[in-house]
Motif scaffolding. Structure first.
Motif, PDB file in Angstrom:
ATOM      1  N   ALA A  23     -21.837  -6.472  -9.128  1.00  0.00           N
ATOM      2  CA  ALA A  23     -23.121  -6.112  -9.755  1.00  0.00           C
ATOM      3  C   ALA A  23     -22.929  -5.217 -10.966  1.00  0.00           C
ATOM      4  N   GLY A  24     -21.827  -4.512 -11.029  1.00  0.00           N
ATOM      5  CA  GLY A  24     -21.584  -3.624 -12.162  1.00  0.00           C
ATOM      6  C   GLY A  24     -20.362  -2.768 -11.928  1.00  0.00           C
ATOM      7  N   LYS A  25     -20.155  -1.804 -12.815  1.00  0.00           N
ATOM      8  CA  LYS A  25     -18.977  -0.938 -12.758  1.00  0.00           C
ATOM      9  C   LYS A  25     -18.922  -0.144 -11.456  1.00  0.00           C
ATOM     10  N   GLU A  26     -20.071   0.335 -11.003  1.00  0.00           N
ATOM     11  CA  GLU A  26     -20.074   1.162  -9.791  1.00  0.00           C
ATOM     12  C   GLU A  26     -19.625   0.365  -8.565  1.00  0.00           C
ATOM     13  N   GLU A  27     -20.068  -0.873  -8.446  1.00  0.00           N
ATOM     14  CA  GLU A  27     -19.656  -1.672  -7.287  1.00  0.00           C
ATOM     15  C   GLU A  27     -18.150  -1.920  -7.301  1.00  0.00           C
ATOM     16  N   ILE A  28     -17.590  -2.160  -8.466  1.00  0.00           N
ATOM     17  CA  ILE A  28     -16.142  -2.347  -8.571  1.00  0.00           C
ATOM     18  C   ILE A  28     -15.415  -1.071  -8.134  1.00  0.00           C
ATOM     19  N   HIS A  29     -15.904   0.047  -8.621  1.00  0.00           N
ATOM     20  CA  HIS A  29     -15.280   1.335  -8.324  1.00  0.00           C
ATOM     21  C   HIS A  29     -15.341   1.645  -6.829  1.00  0.00           C
ATOM     22  N   VAL A  30     -16.494   1.443  -6.226  1.00  0.00           N
ATOM     23  CA  VAL A  30     -16.667   1.719  -4.796  1.00  0.00           C
ATOM     24  C   VAL A  30     -15.784   0.786  -3.962  1.00  0.00           C
ATOM     25  N   THR A  31     -15.680  -0.477  -4.370  1.00  0.00           N
ATOM     26  CA  THR A  31     -14.817  -1.423  -3.656  1.00  0.00           C
ATOM     27  C   THR A  31     -13.371  -0.946  -3.674  1.00  0.00           C
ATOM     28  N   LEU A  32     -12.904  -0.480  -4.816  1.00  0.00           N
ATOM     29  CA  LEU A  32     -11.536   0.028  -4.920  1.00  0.00           C
ATOM     30  C   LEU A  32     -11.345   1.274  -4.062  1.00  0.00           C
ATOM     31  N   LEU A  33     -12.327   2.158  -4.052  1.00  0.00           N
ATOM     32  CA  LEU A  33     -12.221   3.386  -3.270  1.00  0.00           C
ATOM     33  C   LEU A  33     -12.161   3.086  -1.775  1.00  0.00           C
ATOM     34  N   HIS A  34     -12.942   2.110  -1.322  1.00  0.00           N
ATOM     35  CA  HIS A  34     -12.925   1.741   0.092  1.00  0.00           C
ATOM     36  C   HIS A  34     -11.565   1.151   0.478  1.00  0.00           C
ATOM     37  N   GLN A  35     -11.017   0.315  -0.381  1.00  0.00           N
ATOM     38  CA  GLN A  35      -9.689  -0.243  -0.113  1.00  0.00           C
ATOM     39  C   GLN A  35      -8.650   0.870  -0.081  1.00  0.00           C
ATOM     40  N   LEU A  36      -8.750   1.801  -1.019  1.00  0.00           N
ATOM     41  CA  LEU A  36      -7.810   2.898  -1.109  1.00  0.00           C
ATOM     42  C   LEU A  36      -7.858   3.776   0.136  1.00  0.00           C
ATOM     43  N   MET A  37      -9.067   4.135   0.570  1.00  0.00           N
ATOM     44  CA  MET A  37      -9.201   5.055   1.696  1.00  0.00           C
ATOM     45  C   MET A  37      -8.547   4.494   2.949  1.00  0.00           C
ATOM     46  N   ASP A  38      -8.692   3.214   3.176  1.00  0.00           N
ATOM     47  CA  ASP A  38      -8.127   2.618   4.381  1.00  0.00           C
ATOM     48  C   ASP A  38      -6.610   2.787   4.412  1.00  0.00           C
ATOM     49  N   ASN A  39      -5.971   2.561   3.259  1.00  0.00           N
ATOM     50  CA  ASN A  39      -4.513   2.713   3.181  1.00  0.00           C
ATOM     51  C   ASN A  39      -4.089   4.178   3.109  1.00  0.00           C
ATOM     52  N   TRP A  40      -4.869   4.981   2.411  1.00  0.00           N
ATOM     53  CA  TRP A  40      -4.514   6.374   2.146  1.00  0.00           C
ATOM     54  C   TRP A  40      -4.503   7.212   3.427  1.00  0.00           C
ATOM     55  N   LEU A  41      -5.359   6.843   4.378  1.00  0.00           N
ATOM     56  CA  LEU A  41      -5.472   7.620   5.608  1.00  0.00           C
ATOM     57  C   LEU A  41      -4.462   7.211   6.675  1.00  0.00           C
ATOM     58  N   GLU A  42      -3.777   6.100   6.467  1.00  0.00           N
ATOM     59  CA  GLU A  42      -2.895   5.582   7.507  1.00  0.00           C
ATOM     60  C   GLU A  42      -1.806   6.581   7.926  1.00  0.00           C
ATOM     61  N   PRO A  43      -1.128   7.270   6.997  1.00  0.00           N
ATOM     62  CA  PRO A  43      -0.102   8.223   7.445  1.00  0.00           C
ATOM     63  C   PRO A  43      -0.659   9.324   8.342  1.00  0.00           C
ATOM     64  N   LEU A  44      -1.892   9.767   8.090  1.00  0.00           N
ATOM     65  CA  LEU A  44      -2.493  10.802   8.932  1.00  0.00           C
ATOM     66  C   LEU A  44      -2.825  10.243  10.318  1.00  0.00           C
ATOM     67  N   ARG A  45      -3.234   8.975  10.347  1.00  0.00           N
ATOM     68  CA  ARG A  45      -3.511   8.336  11.642  1.00  0.00           C
ATOM     69  C   ARG A  45      -2.244   8.224  12.488  1.00  0.00           C
ATOM     70  N   GLN A  46      -1.086   8.173  11.839  1.00  0.00           N
ATOM     71  CA  GLN A  46       0.167   7.929  12.540  1.00  0.00           C
ATOM     72  C   GLN A  46       0.795   9.188  13.141  1.00  0.00           C
ATOM     73  N   LEU A  47       0.171  10.357  12.944  1.00  0.00           N
ATOM     74  CA  LEU A  47       0.675  11.557  13.602  1.00  0.00           C
ATOM     75  C   LEU A  47       0.619  11.350  15.114  1.00  0.00           C
ATOM     76  N   ASP A  48       1.753  11.486  15.775  1.00  0.00           N
ATOM     77  CA  ASP A  48       1.851  11.207  17.200  1.00  0.00           C
ATOM     78  C   ASP A  48       1.784  12.503  18.004  1.00  0.00           C
ATOM     79  N   PRO A  49       0.718  12.705  18.778  1.00  0.00           N
ATOM     80  CA  PRO A  49       0.604  13.942  19.574  1.00  0.00           C
ATOM     81  C   PRO A  49       1.773  14.137  20.535  1.00  0.00           C
TER      82      PRO A  49
END
Length: 208
Positions: free
Chosen positions: A58-84
């Motif tokens: 729809a525009g620049k904002e939708e592209i930006h938000v799509t990239l941010l959502h993709q990024l967040m999923d990958n970016w948080l993975e190392p923190l998810r992998q902390l093993d108690p």
């Protein structure tokens, strides 16, 4: 009762063009930031017309938000992998290493996220609340438990995570500065060994 019609699955060409647009946009946003980026720049970088871009987004904002959502999923993975149940010091040193590897492998993504945060997170705030905050709170509580049990030095889990983010993502977000001061290969030379030593000394439990 008539069932609603399902949207047809995107064709191979549509998937390819969408990925092409997102890849081009990542370059443009990482270089110019959200405010400085334009659809014309994204279209030029993607080798597509502006109407073609607007067919998929729809525009620049939708592209930006799509990239941010993709990024967040990958970016948080190392923190998810902390093993108690793992060795606390080794788990944290591994987290530092993974964060550094990600910043070196995905500098554009890191700068995209940093630019969004510097602007006050106007487009990603709901995602931070829904996904990052619960994960951050859980990891900080785990670190506090390790510290309380004497398995690592007495540290505040929240500030430790912030410090790890700062010392690893700096290599991506300020890559141009580091290259000017130390040479183009500096971001990859010695950083892992230095940070491993730094956090080993900072987090090693008191043996006295």
């Amino acid at each position: 009762m008539t069932e609603p019609l399902k949207s047809p699955a995107p064709s191979r060409i549509q998937r390819r063009n969408r990925a092409r647009i997102l890849e081009a946009a990542l370059d443009v946003f990482a270089q110019h930031g959200y405010r400085g980026a334009t659809l014309d720049q994204i279209a030029d970088s993607a080798g597509l017309s502006k109407p073609n871009i607007l067919y998929y987004f729809a525009g620049k904002e939708e592209i930006h938000v799509t990239l941010l959502h993709q990024l967040m999923d990958n970016w948080l993975e190392p923190l998810r992998q902390l093993d108690p149940d793992g060795s606390p010091l080794e788990e944290l040193l591994t987290y530092v290493r993974r964060k550094l590897e990600m910043s070196q492998a995905f500098p554009r993504e890191s700068r995209l996220f940093a630019n969004e945060i510097l602007q006050g997170a106007p487009r990603i705030a709901p995602l931070l609340e829904a996904e990052l905050k619960p994960l951050f709170d859980g990891a900080a509580a785990l670190i506090d438990r390790w510290a309380g049990a004497g398995a690592i030095a007495q540290v505040d889990g929240r500030h430790l995570i912030f410090s790890i983010w700062a010392t690893t993502q700096h290599y991506a977000d300020f890559e141009a500065q580091i290259a000017k001061l130390m040479g183009p290969d500096a971001p990859r030379e010695g950083a892992a060994e230095f940070l491993n030593g730094l956090y080993t000394r900072a987090l090693a439990p008191d043996q006295s």
